[in-house]
Every structure is written in C-alpha cells, then in structure tokens.
Motif scaffolding. Structure first.
Motif, PDB file in Angstrom:
ATOM      1  N   ALA A   1      -9.268 -11.181   9.256  1.00 49.00           N
ATOM      2  CA  ALA A   1     -10.654 -10.758   9.465  1.00 49.00           C
ATOM      3  C   ALA A   1     -10.697  -9.814  10.655  1.00 49.00           C
ATOM      4  CB  ALA A   1     -11.538 -11.970   9.713  1.00 49.00           C
ATOM      5  N   ALA A   2     -11.500  -8.771  10.532  1.00 44.97           N
ATOM      6  CA  ALA A   2     -11.666  -7.789  11.604  1.00 44.97           C
ATOM      7  C   ALA A   2     -13.118  -7.321  11.602  1.00 44.97           C
ATOM      8  CB  ALA A   2     -10.724  -6.607  11.391  1.00 44.97           C
ATOM      9  N   GLY A   3     -13.429  -6.416  12.486  1.00 41.51           N
ATOM     10  CA  GLY A   3     -14.771  -5.842  12.517  1.00 41.51           C
ATOM     11  C   GLY A   3     -15.852  -6.868  12.706  1.00 41.51           C
ATOM     12  N   GLY A   4     -15.612  -7.831  13.588  1.00 44.20           N
ATOM     13  CA  GLY A   4     -16.617  -8.867  13.829  1.00 44.20           C
ATOM     14  C   GLY A   4     -16.827  -9.786  12.639  1.00 44.20           C
ATOM     15  N   GLY A   5     -15.833  -9.862  11.756  1.00 41.04           N
ATOM     16  CA  GLY A   5     -15.936 -10.744  10.597  1.00 41.04           C
ATOM     17  C   GLY A   5     -16.503 -10.072   9.364  1.00 41.04           C
ATOM     18  N   TYR A   6     -16.755  -8.786   9.418  1.00 37.69           N
ATOM     19  CA  TYR A   6     -17.320  -8.097   8.259  1.00 37.69           C
ATOM     20  C   TYR A   6     -16.281  -7.373   7.409  1.00 37.69           C
ATOM     21  CZ  TYR A   6     -21.960  -9.286   9.696  1.00 37.69           C
ATOM     22  OH  TYR A   6     -23.081 -10.005  10.014  1.00 37.69           O
ATOM     23  N   GLU A   7     -15.063  -7.280   7.893  1.00 32.60           N
ATOM     24  CA  GLU A   7     -14.012  -6.618   7.123  1.00 32.60           C
ATOM     25  C   GLU A   7     -12.762  -7.478   7.146  1.00 32.60           C
ATOM     26  OE1 GLU A   7     -13.667  -2.986   9.302  1.00 32.60           O
ATOM     27  OE2 GLU A   7     -15.188  -1.988   8.097  1.00 32.60           O
ATOM     28  N   THR A   8     -12.034  -7.445   6.052  1.00 28.62           N
ATOM     29  CA  THR A   8     -10.745  -8.131   6.004  1.00 28.62           C
ATOM     30  C   THR A   8      -9.688  -7.128   5.573  1.00 28.62           C
ATOM     31  OG1 THR A   8     -11.134  -8.890   3.742  1.00 28.62           O
ATOM     32  CG2 THR A   8     -11.709 -10.408   5.511  1.00 28.62           C
ATOM     33  N   TYR A   9      -8.567  -7.160   6.278  1.00 28.34           N
ATOM     34  CA  TYR A   9      -7.491  -6.202   6.021  1.00 28.34           C
ATOM     35  C   TYR A   9      -6.195  -6.926   5.678  1.00 28.34           C
ATOM     36  CZ  TYR A   9     -10.305  -2.345   7.699  1.00 28.34           C
ATOM     37  OH  TYR A   9     -11.282  -1.406   7.827  1.00 28.34           O
ATOM     38  N   ILE A  10      -5.492  -6.383   4.691  1.00 26.51           N
ATOM     39  CA  ILE A  10      -4.165  -6.878   4.353  1.00 26.51           C
ATOM     40  C   ILE A  10      -3.241  -6.448   5.480  1.00 26.51           C
ATOM     41  CG2 ILE A  10      -2.245  -6.624   2.745  1.00 26.51           C
ATOM     42  CD1 ILE A  10      -4.465  -6.189   0.574  1.00 26.51           C
ATOM     43  N   SER A  11      -2.541  -7.409   6.066  1.00 20.29           N
ATOM     44  CA  SER A  11      -1.672  -7.090   7.196  1.00 20.29           C
ATOM     45  C   SER A  11      -0.199  -7.051   6.821  1.00 20.29           C
ATOM     46  CB  SER A  11      -1.892  -8.079   8.338  1.00 20.29           C
ATOM     47  OG  SER A  11      -1.634  -9.392   7.908  1.00 20.29           O
ATOM     48  N   THR A  12       0.171  -7.707   5.733  1.00 19.00           N
ATOM     49  CA  THR A  12       1.562  -7.671   5.299  1.00 19.00           C
ATOM     50  C   THR A  12       1.645  -7.949   3.806  1.00 19.00           C
ATOM     51  OG1 THR A  12       3.813  -8.382   5.822  1.00 19.00           O
ATOM     52  CG2 THR A  12       2.134 -10.099   5.753  1.00 19.00           C
TER      53      THR A  12
ATOM     54  N   PHE B   1      -0.169 -16.111  -2.158  1.00 24.10           N
ATOM     55  CA  PHE B   1       1.103 -16.048  -2.869  1.00 24.10           C
ATOM     56  C   PHE B   1       0.834 -15.690  -4.325  1.00 24.10           C
ATOM     57  CE2 PHE B   1       1.739 -18.892   0.656  1.00 24.10           C
ATOM     58  CZ  PHE B   1       2.927 -18.454   1.180  1.00 24.10           C
ATOM     59  N   TYR B   2       1.767 -14.928  -4.885  1.00 24.73           N
ATOM     60  CA  TYR B   2       1.574 -14.453  -6.252  1.00 24.73           C
ATOM     61  C   TYR B   2       2.930 -14.281  -6.914  1.00 24.73           C
ATOM     62  CZ  TYR B   2      -0.029 -11.345 -10.028  1.00 24.73           C
ATOM     63  OH  TYR B   2      -0.314 -10.767 -11.240  1.00 24.73           O
ATOM     64  N   VAL B   3       3.034 -14.737  -8.143  1.00 23.68           N
ATOM     65  CA  VAL B   3       4.236 -14.514  -8.951  1.00 23.68           C
ATOM     66  C   VAL B   3       3.865 -13.503 -10.025  1.00 23.68           C
ATOM     67  CG1 VAL B   3       5.965 -15.548 -10.458  1.00 23.68           C
ATOM     68  CG2 VAL B   3       5.074 -16.846  -8.516  1.00 23.68           C
ATOM     69  N   HIS B   4       4.551 -12.365 -10.008  1.00 18.37           N
ATOM     70  CA  HIS B   4       4.255 -11.308 -10.975  1.00 18.37           C
ATOM     71  C   HIS B   4       4.609 -11.810 -12.374  1.00 18.37           C
ATOM     72  CE1 HIS B   4       4.263  -7.474 -13.020  1.00 18.37           C
ATOM     73  NE2 HIS B   4       3.600  -6.981 -11.974  1.00 18.37           N
ATOM     74  N   PRO B   5       3.684 -11.728 -13.316  1.00 20.40           N
ATOM     75  CA  PRO B   5       3.937 -12.301 -14.645  1.00 20.40           C
ATOM     76  C   PRO B   5       5.034 -11.597 -15.448  1.00 20.40           C
ATOM     77  CG  PRO B   5       1.852 -11.123 -14.620  1.00 20.40           C
ATOM     78  CD  PRO B   5       2.348 -11.161 -13.203  1.00 20.40           C
ATOM     79  N   GLU B   6       5.292 -10.324 -15.174  1.00 21.74           N
ATOM     80  CA  GLU B   6       6.297  -9.598 -15.942  1.00 21.74           C
ATOM     81  C   GLU B   6       7.687  -9.656 -15.313  1.00 21.74           C
ATOM     82  OE1 GLU B   6       4.771  -5.660 -16.462  1.00 21.74           O
ATOM     83  OE2 GLU B   6       2.995  -6.384 -17.511  1.00 21.74           O
ATOM     84  N   THR B   7       7.743  -9.613 -13.980  1.00 23.99           N
ATOM     85  CA  THR B   7       9.040  -9.564 -13.305  1.00 23.99           C
ATOM     86  C   THR B   7       9.473 -10.910 -12.729  1.00 23.99           C
ATOM     87  OG1 THR B   7       8.066  -8.998 -11.164  1.00 23.99           O
ATOM     88  CG2 THR B   7       8.641  -7.166 -12.639  1.00 23.99           C
ATOM     89  N   ALA B   8       8.537 -11.854 -12.605  1.00 27.19           N
ATOM     90  CA  ALA B   8       8.762 -13.172 -12.000  1.00 27.19           C
ATOM     91  C   ALA B   8       9.104 -13.078 -10.510  1.00 27.19           C
ATOM     92  CB  ALA B   8       9.823 -13.970 -12.744  1.00 27.19           C
ATOM     93  N   LYS B   9       8.898 -11.908  -9.908  1.00 27.78           N
ATOM     94  CA  LYS B   9       9.092 -11.781  -8.461  1.00 27.78           C
ATOM     95  C   LYS B   9       7.917 -12.441  -7.755  1.00 27.78           C
ATOM     96  CE  LYS B   9      11.617  -7.404  -8.587  1.00 27.78           C
ATOM     97  NZ  LYS B   9      11.563  -5.977  -8.220  1.00 27.78           N
ATOM     98  N   GLN B  10       8.242 -13.143  -6.658  1.00 25.42           N
ATOM     99  CA  GLN B  10       7.220 -13.836  -5.897  1.00 25.42           C
ATOM    100  C   GLN B  10       6.907 -13.043  -4.626  1.00 25.42           C
ATOM    101  OE1 GLN B  10       6.283 -18.377  -4.497  1.00 25.42           O
ATOM    102  NE2 GLN B  10       8.323 -17.902  -5.123  1.00 25.42           N
ATOM    103  N   TYR B  11       5.615 -12.862  -4.355  1.00 24.17           N
ATOM    104  CA  TYR B  11       5.173 -12.088  -3.202  1.00 24.17           C
ATOM    105  C   TYR B  11       4.254 -12.920  -2.321  1.00 24.17           C
ATOM    106  CZ  TYR B  11       6.734  -8.121  -6.000  1.00 24.17           C
ATOM    107  OH  TYR B  11       7.476  -7.253  -6.757  1.00 24.17           O
ATOM    108  N   LYS B  12       4.257 -12.541  -1.048  1.00 22.82           N
ATOM    109  CA  LYS B  12       3.358 -13.147  -0.070  1.00 22.82           C
ATOM    110  C   LYS B  12       2.620 -12.020   0.634  1.00 22.82           C
ATOM    111  CE  LYS B  12       3.113 -15.386   4.362  1.00 22.82           C
ATOM    112  NZ  LYS B  12       3.423 -14.735   5.607  1.00 22.82           N
ATOM    113  N   SER B  13       1.353 -12.239   0.873  1.00 24.01           N
ATOM    114  CA  SER B  13       0.564 -11.295   1.635  1.00 24.01           C
ATOM    115  C   SER B  13      -0.285 -12.098   2.613  1.00 24.01           C
ATOM    116  CB  SER B  13      -0.333 -10.473   0.704  1.00 24.01           C
ATOM    117  OG  SER B  13      -0.989  -9.450   1.422  1.00 24.01           O
ATOM    118  N   ALA B  14      -0.699 -11.438   3.673  1.00 25.88           N
ATOM    119  CA  ALA B  14      -1.607 -12.067   4.632  1.00 25.88           C
ATOM    120  C   ALA B  14      -2.794 -11.148   4.815  1.00 25.88           C
ATOM    121  CB  ALA B  14      -0.906 -12.305   5.965  1.00 25.88           C
ATOM    122  N   ILE B  15      -3.925 -11.750   5.063  1.00 25.11           N
ATOM    123  CA  ILE B  15      -5.142 -10.983   5.267  1.00 25.11           C
ATOM    124  C   ILE B  15      -5.827 -11.497   6.518  1.00 25.11           C
ATOM    125  CG2 ILE B  15      -6.606 -12.434   3.809  1.00 25.11           C
ATOM    126  CD1 ILE B  15      -7.741  -9.703   2.736  1.00 25.11           C
TER     127      ILE B  15
END
Length: 131
Positions: A100-111, A84-98
């Motif tokens: 694990a893939a590739g046998g645990g060697y890569e992580t991808y943002i999914s949303t 979770f992150y609140v943008h310091p300039e706009t005060a908009k709050q965002y959520k992202s999910a990450i």
C-alpha cells in the motif's frame, strides 16, 4: 482486465510511469486498508523485477492479472500482502508482493518471481490466508 506485452515494453521506456494490472479481491483491499483496490505496476518495480530475477521474462509477467484475480493471497508485513499463482499451462509457480502506498489509496506490485512449494508454505505458515 488484460495485460499486453506492449504495455510492459512501454512501461520500461517511460520513467515514473505506472499501469493498472487489476482489481484486488475485497478481502485483500480491506487488509491493506486501500478502498480503491487497484493494483499498479510501476516502471521502477518492473525494472527491479527484471534485473533482480533474470529467470523471469516479461512473457511470464503476462499472468499478473490472473494472479491478482485468482491467486492465493497471504497476509504479510503491515501494509503488504503476498500472492501465489501456478500458471495453468506451464505449471510454473510465481510469487508476487503488493504494498500500500499513497496514504492507502494506491497499491503497487513490488516484486514478482518464481518460487517453490517450500517457500510458499513458509510464508503461508507465518501469515494468514486472505483469499
């Protein structure tokens, strides 16, 4: 590590591509069992985000490196974490999910999408805070 709008535009135009967004905090990398700890955004995920969340623009997504670096990380399902992150300039709050893939060697943002305090509190109460 920064992110430029041109990188996102190029990612949209290149199927099966991915770009590096930033390095995960050590606690998140350990939770995901991903020793490299680099977060990637794929063209597939970017397309998904822009289609499913029309209120989010590529300009909004420029905060992803800061989000990865200094957001509130919460444990989610096995092999997945939320940030979770609140943008310091706009005060908009965002959520992202990450994930694990590739046998645990890569992580991808999914949303990546806007969220509110209630949604954040719900997820925090279900999972433990990582960072």
């Amino acid at each position: 590590m920064g992110l430029e709008l041109s990188q996102l535009h190029n990612l949209l135009l290149t199927p099966l591509a991915a770009i590096s967004i930033g390095h995960l905090p050590p606690a998140v990398s350990a939770y995901l069992k991903c020793p490299l700890g680099i977060a990637y955004l794929s063209s597939f995920s970017l397309t998904h985000i822009l289609r499913k969340h029309p209120d989010v623009s590529m300009m909004d997504m420029l905060c992803l490196p800061a989000m990865i670096k200094s957001g509130l990380w919460v444990a989610d399902k096995r092999g997945c974490a939320c940030v979770f992150y609140v943008h310091p300039e706009t005060a908009k709050q965002y959520k992202s999910a990450i994930k694990a893939a590739g046998g645990g060697y890569e992580t991808y943002i999914s949303t990546f999408h806007r969220c509110n305090d209630r949604q954040r509190q719900s997820i925090v109460s279900r999972g433990g805070i990582l960072v």
